[in-house]
Design an enzyme around this catalytic site. Structure first.
Site, PDB file in Angstrom:
ATOM      1  N   ARG A 238       0.989  -1.318  -0.106  1.00 48.43           N
ATOM      2  CA  ARG A 238      -0.019   0.008  -0.091  1.00 48.43           C
ATOM      3  C   ARG A 238       0.894   1.277  -0.094  1.00 48.43           C
ATOM      4  NH1 ARG A 238      -4.728  -1.477   4.340  1.00 48.43           N
ATOM      5  NH2 ARG A 238      -5.319  -3.468   3.397  1.00 48.43           N
TER       6      ARG A 238
ATOM      7  N   SER B 277      -8.115  -1.304   1.325  1.00 42.86           N
ATOM      8  CA  SER B 277      -8.921  -1.714   2.399  1.00 42.86           C
ATOM      9  C   SER B 277      -9.818  -0.580   2.830  1.00 42.86           C
ATOM     10  CB  SER B 277      -8.463  -2.228   3.506  1.00 42.86           C
ATOM     11  OG  SER B 277      -9.337  -2.767   4.138  1.00 42.86           O
ATOM     12  N   HIS B 278      -9.608  -0.086   4.137  1.00 41.28           N
ATOM     13  CA  HIS B 278     -10.396   0.956   4.829  1.00 41.28           C
ATOM     14  C   HIS B 278      -9.720   2.113   4.928  1.00 41.28           C
ATOM     15  CE1 HIS B 278      -7.254  -0.726   7.207  1.00 41.28           C
ATOM     16  NE2 HIS B 278      -7.241   0.294   7.973  1.00 41.28           N
TER      17      HIS B 278
ATOM     18  N   LYS C  67      -2.268  -6.750  -3.629  1.00 43.56           N
ATOM     19  CA  LYS C  67      -1.850  -7.963  -2.757  1.00 43.56           C
ATOM     20  C   LYS C  67      -2.139  -9.033  -3.991  1.00 43.56           C
ATOM     21  CE  LYS C  67      -6.008  -8.678  -0.069  1.00 43.56           C
ATOM     22  NZ  LYS C  67      -6.509  -9.134   1.526  1.00 43.56           N
TER      23      LYS C  67
ATOM     24  N   ASP D 177     -16.532  -1.457   4.747  1.00 40.72           N
ATOM     25  CA  ASP D 177     -15.472  -0.581   4.446  1.00 40.72           C
ATOM     26  C   ASP D 177     -15.090  -0.665   2.958  1.00 40.72           C
ATOM     27  OD1 ASP D 177     -14.406  -3.425   4.004  1.00 40.72           O
ATOM     28  OD2 ASP D 177     -12.276  -2.675   4.640  1.00 40.72           O
TER      29      ASP D 177
ATOM     30  N   ASP E 185     -13.003  -1.862   0.806  1.00 43.50           N
ATOM     31  CA  ASP E 185     -13.176  -3.503  -0.045  1.00 43.50           C
ATOM     32  C   ASP E 185     -14.072  -4.465   0.616  1.00 43.50           C
ATOM     33  OD1 ASP E 185     -11.629  -4.053   2.007  1.00 43.50           O
ATOM     34  OD2 ASP E 185     -10.403  -5.537   0.948  1.00 43.50           O
TER      35      ASP E 185
ATOM     36  N   ASP F 280     -14.268  -6.051   3.466  1.00 41.89           N
ATOM     37  CA  ASP F 280     -14.010  -7.213   4.394  1.00 41.89           C
ATOM     38  C   ASP F 280     -14.168  -6.786   5.887  1.00 41.89           C
ATOM     39  OD1 ASP F 280     -11.876  -5.354   4.483  1.00 41.89           O
ATOM     40  OD2 ASP F 280     -10.299  -6.959   4.037  1.00 41.89           O
ATOM     41  N   ARG F 281     -14.436  -5.653   6.269  1.00 40.57           N
ATOM     42  CA  ARG F 281     -14.837  -5.175   7.492  1.00 40.57           C
ATOM     43  C   ARG F 281     -16.096  -4.882   7.517  1.00 40.57           C
ATOM     44  NH1 ARG F 281      -9.738  -1.921   9.833  1.00 40.57           N
ATOM     45  NH2 ARG F 281      -7.867  -3.080   8.995  1.00 40.57           N
TER      46      ARG F 281
ATOM     47  N   GLU G 165      -9.817  -7.627  16.277  1.00 39.25           N
ATOM     48  CA  GLU G 165     -10.567  -6.437  16.619  1.00 39.25           C
ATOM     49  C   GLU G 165     -10.895  -5.068  15.690  1.00 39.25           C
ATOM     50  OE1 GLU G 165      -9.094  -3.325  17.200  1.00 39.25           O
ATOM     51  OE2 GLU G 165      -7.278  -4.128  15.920  1.00 39.25           O
ATOM     52  N   SER G 166     -10.081  -5.340  14.495  1.00 40.65           N
ATOM     53  CA  SER G 166      -9.916  -4.204  13.438  1.00 40.65           C
ATOM     54  C   SER G 166     -11.219  -4.337  12.493  1.00 40.65           C
ATOM     55  CB  SER G 166      -8.792  -4.063  12.773  1.00 40.65           C
ATOM     56  OG  SER G 166      -8.496  -5.255  12.419  1.00 40.65           O
TER      57      SER G 166
ATOM     58  N   LYS H 123     -11.641 -12.071   5.822  1.00 40.89           N
ATOM     59  CA  LYS H 123     -12.616 -11.515   6.520  1.00 40.89           C
ATOM     60  C   LYS H 123     -13.756 -11.154   5.663  1.00 40.89           C
ATOM     61  CE  LYS H 123      -9.761  -7.348   7.643  1.00 40.89           C
ATOM     62  NZ  LYS H 123      -8.568  -7.678   7.414  1.00 40.89           N
TER      63      LYS H 123
ATOM     64  N   ARG I 146      -0.995   1.735  17.613  1.00 42.81           N
ATOM     65  CA  ARG I 146      -2.385   1.172  18.069  1.00 42.81           C
ATOM     66  C   ARG I 146      -1.960   0.532  19.389  1.00 42.81           C
ATOM     67  NH1 ARG I 146      -5.233   1.468  13.495  1.00 42.81           N
ATOM     68  NH2 ARG I 146      -4.511   0.560  11.627  1.00 42.81           N
TER      69      ARG I 146
END
Length: 542
Positions: free
Chosen positions: A22, A112-113, A125, A276, A278, A280-281, A363-364, A375, A495
């Site tokens: 990324r 992603s997000h 990826k 999100d 893509d 996956d969240r 947790e994300s 996910k 984090r």
């Protein structure tokens, strides 16, 4: 139409993180940058005679990058590429297509997000034939290849029409453009009791789904509104946009603030959810109650048997190390195994492939199962809907009932973003140097029972992943985890994960930040966050 070989040289910094490479979009658009990395992928996994899946989240540069990747695949001898219409596929849908078609893997274009746009983020990826992200050994080989490249191969050809479903030829390679939604929607229908969910909507159940101008919009409209009968307009921000409408497509209370305001306000729907960039969240919200990702994983594991595809029970539950231990208690009550892995969905892949685990979570805001090897945001949302339809209770009643039975793991994550990398590294180095002396130290009235730098030995293949995050445990069951994220594109993101267990029956209804206040203060004191980073408060709290 001819194959050409372009002379190039290594470009520094093309090292994939936990979810591929990324960088800022202008970096990927720079001379040879995308081509070098794609050639490194192809050189590592091999292409001659192989079939791949290709798609992305539709962010800026997605369409142009897809054409480059297709022409490079053809020039490198690939036999066939299956592409989502418009070069769009959610990440879980791409994983499903890889598995459904038994391909040799796939390339997913996504950050992603992370925000999208001409000056924002882009990513690439590779996912393996099992549908999951490439493991560390493969990404390390790709990175090594980027340091050696002297040329890449590409076909001189006109763009392939990716806007129309159908078959095309690109040199000797076949390009199959497919509906990006249909196969995934069919998979969801095989896993969940759509008739029960449809009946719940017909009885007046109301929902709000915020797709955040990202890839899940078409998927959510098809599944929720068309197949399940949710009211038209249930899905908001349903049109994917290259810049996500200026939004930060991260489904958490900070960025999905419109949804949070609606769910906490007068006349709120029964259920709220967001996904999100893509797909996956996920974030799950009930009327007047936010469900943390750690609690969501635990609730889903405890109730999975109510859903069509999981009635036979779970083989095991896996969570990333920073995720709260709430799901461990569920696994113990079910008499099944629980696993603690490093952050990164690829670490769940071996457990799923070996049949050791059925449901996994981070947790994300990431939850999923063995139906794919990523996910899956909509999967988690549909499982919640299935559970609500069967139990006939509110989100609040289900969550509070869960706490009453298992106790509550108060939990939060504090993100400190865009920290100078050298300062973040210095802070982590100082923390690691102090680990051996922390046991017995008292902070904010709590005593440290032990501290370590988490190392993981994969129970399936024996591979070892070291330095996965600093853990500090206290005698009362509280816990702090410090970790530098591998998903950003600018500076470092620290984090800090904060956890405190309360067994109940009292003390289960407090505000999470209030309940965690001594743990938060201890985390700042122990790591010297302000001294090292200059930040006195986190940029994002989830």
């Amino acid at each position: 139409m001819s194959k050409i070989t372009v002379k190039t040289q290594p470009i520094a910094g093309q090292k994939p993180g936990t979810s591929g490479l990324r960088k800022k979009t202008p970096v990927f658009m720079g001379p040879h940058y995308l081509e070098n990395f794609v050639q490194a992928i192809f050189d590592t996994v091999g292409t001659v005679g192989k079939t791949f899946v290709l798609g992305g989240d539709g962010r800026y540069f997605n369409d142009r990058a897809a054409q480059v990747i297709l022409r490079m695949a053809a020039a490198n001898g690939a036999k066939r590429v299956i592409v989502g219409q418009g070069a769009v596929l959610s990440t879980p849908a791409a994983s499903h297509l890889i598995r459904l078609n038994k391909t040799d893997g796939g390339i997913i274009m996504s950050a992603s997000h992370n925000p999208g746009g001409p000056k924002e983020d882009f990513g690439v990826k590779f996912n393996m034939p099992n549908g999951g992200p490439a493991p560390e050994a493969v990404t390390e080989a790709m990175y090594k290849r980027t340091t050696e490249l002297t040329e890449y191969h590409i076909l001189e050809a006109q763009d392939v029409d990716l806007g129309t479903v159908g078959r095309h030829a690109l040199g000797d390679m076949v390009v199959d453009v497919v509906d990006p939604v249909a196969d995934y929607a069919d998979l969801m229908e095989s896993l969940f009791d759509f008739d029960k969910i449809t009946a719940m909507f017909a009885a007046g159940f109301r929902m709000r789904m915020d797709s955040m101008c990202a890839v899940t919009g078409p998927y959510a409209v098809e599944i929720l509104e068309r197949r399940l009968g949710a009211a038209k307009g249930t899905v908001t921000h349903e049109v994917p946009l290259p810049d996500f409408g200026g939004m930060h497509p991260d489904p958490n209370p900070t960025w999905a603030h419109e949804l949070m305001a609606e769910m906490m306000g007068e006349g709120a729907p029964d259920f709220g959810a967001a996904s999100d960039g893509d797909g996956d969240r996920n974030m799950v919200v009930g009327r007047g109650i936010y469900v943390s990702p750690s609690d969501s994983l635990a609730v889903l594991a405890a109730n999975a048997h109510l859903c069509k595809g999981y009635r036979a029970g779970l083989k095991g539950v896996a969570r990333s190390m920073p995720t709260s231990a709430a799901s461990d208690r569920v696994a113990a009550s079910l008499g099944i195994a629980s696993y603690e892995t490093p952050t990164g969905w690829k670490f769940f892949g071996n457990l799923l492939d070996a049949g050791n685990a059925t449901i996994c979570g981070e947790e994300s805001f990431g939850t999923g199962s063995d139906h794919v090897r990523e996910k899956d945001g909509l999967w988690a949302i549909l499982m919640w809907l299935n559970i609500l339809a069967v139990r006939g209770e509110s989100v609040e009643a289900i969550v509070k009932g869960h706490w009453a039975k298992f106790g509550r793991n108060y939990y939060s994550r504090h993100d400190f973003e865009a920290i100078a990398t050298e300062k973040a590294d210095a802070m982590m180095a100082a923390l690691r140097a102090s680990l051996a002396s922390l046991a017995g130290r008292k902070l904010q009235g709590m005593e440290v029972s032990g501290a370590d730098d988490f190392s993981y030995t994969d129970p399936v293949d024996g591979s070892v992943s070291a330095k996965q995050g600093v853990r500090v445990n206290f005698t009362d069951g509280s816990r702090i985890v410090y970790r530098l994220s591998g998903t950003g594109t600018e500076g470092a993101t620290l984090r800090v994960y904060l956890e405190r267990y309360v067994p109940g029956p009292d003390g289960l209804d407090r505000d999470a930040q209030e309940a965690l206040s001594p743990v938060i203060a201890a985390a700042h004191e122990l790591a010297g966050i302000e001294a090292f980073t200059g930040k006195v408060a986190p940029d994002v709290v989830t």
